[in-house]
Write a protein that holds these residues in place. Structure first.
Motif, PDB file in Angstrom:
ATOM      1  N   GLY A 185       0.789  -1.225   0.000  1.00 18.64           N
ATOM      2  CA  GLY A 185       0.000   0.000   0.000  1.00 18.64           C
ATOM      3  C   GLY A 185       0.822   1.276   0.000  1.00 18.64           C
ATOM      4  O   GLY A 185       0.499   2.245  -0.710  1.00 18.64           O
ATOM      5  N   ALA A 186       1.888   1.322   0.767  1.00 18.54           N
ATOM      6  CA  ALA A 186       2.714   2.532   0.837  1.00 18.54           C
ATOM      7  C   ALA A 186       3.358   2.843  -0.507  1.00 18.54           C
ATOM      8  O   ALA A 186       3.528   4.019  -0.876  1.00 18.54           O
ATOM      9  N   LEU A 187       3.707   1.789  -1.266  1.00 15.83           N
ATOM     10  CA  LEU A 187       4.278   1.998  -2.599  1.00 15.83           C
ATOM     11  C   LEU A 187       3.197   2.389  -3.603  1.00 15.83           C
ATOM     12  O   LEU A 187       3.405   3.257  -4.452  1.00 15.83           O
ATOM     13  N   ILE A 188       2.040   1.737  -3.504  1.00 22.61           N
ATOM     14  CA  ILE A 188       0.949   2.029  -4.441  1.00 22.61           C
ATOM     15  C   ILE A 188       0.532   3.496  -4.339  1.00 22.61           C
ATOM     16  O   ILE A 188       0.210   4.140  -5.354  1.00 22.61           O
ATOM     17  N   ALA A 189       0.547   4.041  -3.143  1.00 21.66           N
ATOM     18  CA  ALA A 189       0.150   5.431  -2.938  1.00 21.66           C
ATOM     19  C   ALA A 189       1.097   6.410  -3.634  1.00 21.66           C
ATOM     20  O   ALA A 189       0.765   7.598  -3.781  1.00 21.66           O
ATOM     21  N   ARG A 190       2.235   5.951  -4.096  1.00 24.88           N
ATOM     22  CA  ARG A 190       3.229   6.834  -4.713  1.00 24.88           C
ATOM     23  C   ARG A 190       3.219   6.771  -6.239  1.00 24.88           C
ATOM     24  O   ARG A 190       4.012   7.453  -6.877  1.00 24.88           O
ATOM     25  N   ALA A 214     -17.529  -1.388  -6.770  1.00 29.73           N
ATOM     26  CA  ALA A 214     -17.363  -0.560  -5.586  1.00 29.73           C
ATOM     27  C   ALA A 214     -15.999  -0.802  -4.932  1.00 29.73           C
ATOM     28  O   ALA A 214     -15.356   0.138  -4.438  1.00 29.73           O
ATOM     29  N   ARG A 215     -15.559  -2.052  -4.938  1.00 31.07           N
ATOM     30  CA  ARG A 215     -14.250  -2.376  -4.351  1.00 31.07           C
ATOM     31  C   ARG A 215     -13.134  -1.715  -5.144  1.00 31.07           C
ATOM     32  O   ARG A 215     -12.164  -1.183  -4.576  1.00 31.07           O
ATOM     33  N   LEU A 216     -13.254  -1.746  -6.470  1.00 34.34           N
ATOM     34  CA  LEU A 216     -12.258  -1.093  -7.312  1.00 34.34           C
ATOM     35  C   LEU A 216     -12.255   0.416  -7.086  1.00 34.34           C
ATOM     36  O   LEU A 216     -11.192   1.041  -7.003  1.00 34.34           O
ATOM     37  N   PHE A 219     -10.536   1.263  -3.837  1.00 35.74           N
ATOM     38  CA  PHE A 219      -9.083   1.118  -3.982  1.00 35.74           C
ATOM     39  C   PHE A 219      -8.504   2.329  -4.707  1.00 35.74           C
ATOM     40  O   PHE A 219      -7.493   2.910  -4.289  1.00 35.74           O
ATOM     41  N   SER A 220      -9.131   2.700  -5.811  1.00 38.93           N
ATOM     42  CA  SER A 220      -8.664   3.838  -6.605  1.00 38.93           C
ATOM     43  C   SER A 220      -8.663   5.121  -5.784  1.00 38.93           C
ATOM     44  O   SER A 220      -7.700   5.909  -5.815  1.00 38.93           O
ATOM     45  N   ASP A 221      -9.748   5.353  -5.036  1.00 40.79           N
ATOM     46  CA  ASP A 221      -9.850   6.578  -4.246  1.00 40.79           C
ATOM     47  C   ASP A 221      -8.843   6.590  -3.096  1.00 40.79           C
ATOM     48  O   ASP A 221      -8.259   7.638  -2.780  1.00 40.79           O
ATOM     49  N   ARG A 222      -8.642   5.443  -2.497  1.00 44.12           N
ATOM     50  CA  ARG A 222      -7.741   5.384  -1.335  1.00 44.12           C
ATOM     51  C   ARG A 222      -6.315   5.729  -1.720  1.00 44.12           C
ATOM     52  O   ARG A 222      -5.625   6.449  -0.980  1.00 44.12           O
ATOM     53  N   TYR A 223      -5.870   5.239  -2.875  1.00 45.37           N
ATOM     54  CA  TYR A 223      -4.472   5.421  -3.253  1.00 45.37           C
ATOM     55  C   TYR A 223      -4.266   6.481  -4.328  1.00 45.37           C
ATOM     56  O   TYR A 223      -3.126   6.785  -4.679  1.00 45.37           O
ATOM     57  N   GLY A 224      -5.337   7.015  -4.863  1.00 46.49           N
ATOM     58  CA  GLY A 224      -5.218   8.047  -5.888  1.00 46.49           C
ATOM     59  C   GLY A 224      -4.629   7.525  -7.181  1.00 46.49           C
ATOM     60  O   GLY A 224      -3.806   8.201  -7.810  1.00 46.49           O
TER      61      GLY A 224
END
Length: 365
Positions: A185-190, A214-216, A219-224
């Protein structure tokens, strides 16, 4: 009637899958790329491109086909690129995904003009076949060490994670995506985009597409990030049949029928994974083992039931014959390759490709 054997792609059935993909795209915000490794019959790309965002590939030839025949967004991926092909790959791609850090470091400068990504291996998958399991022990498919990936984050802006295989279970997809988030997750957010690969059977009957969407979206919103899906089988499931003709019948403890096709040459994945073909309705008092015409002893499509006794000249339709068939067909025994035909939306059928002795001869040297 078209001479058998031939693959028959039904555009009306194909459209059903396309409409389901369009629904997921709208509800989730994800982009959908056709996985050419599964299906690359470009004569129906005119229909598919209206519902999908582009293509993803596994080789130079596939990325070129995607660019030239499908258009739209073109993703390039390969387990390993060679020095002799990397420039051409880049010339056809909008995004290039490297399988390893060493490949990224080797070719990052050559791909500086397009978006660059890296494949991650979360070491979990839905595959029930070791042969197809990207997370199998000692897998070469992607990087798993977060610390190592951290050191090359300045050279990429996206990830590809392909760990689903014929996954019809939304709950399993959800759990595995949660594990991916926990680990990466920390990498995906970057990064800017993440491809979740293919193997998600979201066009299947009774799949909870709204929960999936909705799950997708979450995920998209959480990590941008922009999410990409790479449906292969999901794009073309139940759209195509392999039409064959009975050439002979015999009895050898069971009733056998030999047809003018071959599982090894024309539906190879069934042989590889020890699965049988599908015949509908597969009901009736007469049971037959349907066999291919090659010399391979195990060239058997399966055992099926029919309403009437089979006789020479009868036709049989093998269902769900689009995925990993036309892209894998081969010339074993010199058995004639099936033609490719399309049933248009108005019900008319046209042959778009036939294969001849010249094709067989010229495939050799």
């Amino acid at each position: 009637m078209i001479e058998t054997p031939y693959y028959l792609i039904d555009k009306a059935k194909l459209t059903r899958n396309m409409e389901r993909i369009a629904h997921v795209r709208e509800k989730s915000g994800a982009n959908a790329l056709l996985a050419l490794k599964c299906f690359a019959t470009w004569s129906v790309f005119d229909l598919m491109r209206d519902y999908m965002d582009g293509t993803t590939s596994s080789s130079l030839f596939e990325v070129r086909l995607g660019r030239e025949r499908f258009g739209k967004e073109t993703h390039a991926y390969s387990v390993a690129y060679g020095d002799n092909e990397i420039d051409e790959v880049v010339s056809h791609a909008d995004k290039i995904i490297f399988n390893s850090i060493s490949q990224l470091e080797r070719f990052a400068d050559k791909a500086a003009g397009i978006a660059r990504g890296l494949r991650l291996n979360p070491q979990v998958s839905s595959s029930s076949f070791d042969l197809a399991d990207p997370a199998r022990p000692f897998s070469r498919l992607g990087e798993w060490d977060v610390a190592k990936v951290e050191r090359v984050m300045d050279r990429i802006n996206g990830f590809m994670i392909h760990n689903n295989c014929e996954n019809k279970d939304f709950g399993l997809f959800d759990r595995m995506l949660g594990e991916i988030e926990e680990r990466f997750g920390a990498l995906i957010a970057r990064v800017d985009w993440v491809s979740l690969g293919g193997g998600i059977h979201f066009t299947g009957d009774d799949y909870p597409v709204d929960a999936f969407s909705a799950r997708l979206r979450a995920f998209s919103d959480r990590y941008g990030v922009q999410i990409y899906l790479e449906p292969g089988e999901a794009s073309i499931t139940k759209s195509t049949t392999l039409e064959v003709t009975v050439l002979d019948t015999l009895y050898n403890g069971k009733n056998l029928a030999i047809v003018d096709s071959s599982i090894e040459a024309h539906m190879l994945d069934l042989l590889i994974y020890r699965e049988t073909a599908k015949v509908l309705p597969n009901e009736g008092p007469h049971s037959y083992m349907i066999c291919g015409k090659s010399c391979l002893a195990g060239d058997v499509f399966g055992e099926f039931r029919f309403a009437e006794e089979l006789k020479v000249g009868d036709r049989i339709s093998f269902q769900d014959a689009a995925g990993y068939t036309m892209v894998k067909k081969n010339w074993f025994n010199g058995v004639k390759m099936p033609a490719i035909a399309i049933r248009e939306l108005d019900g008319s059928v046209r042959t778009v490709r036939e294969f001849t002795y010249a094709d067989y001869e010229q495939s050799l040297s």
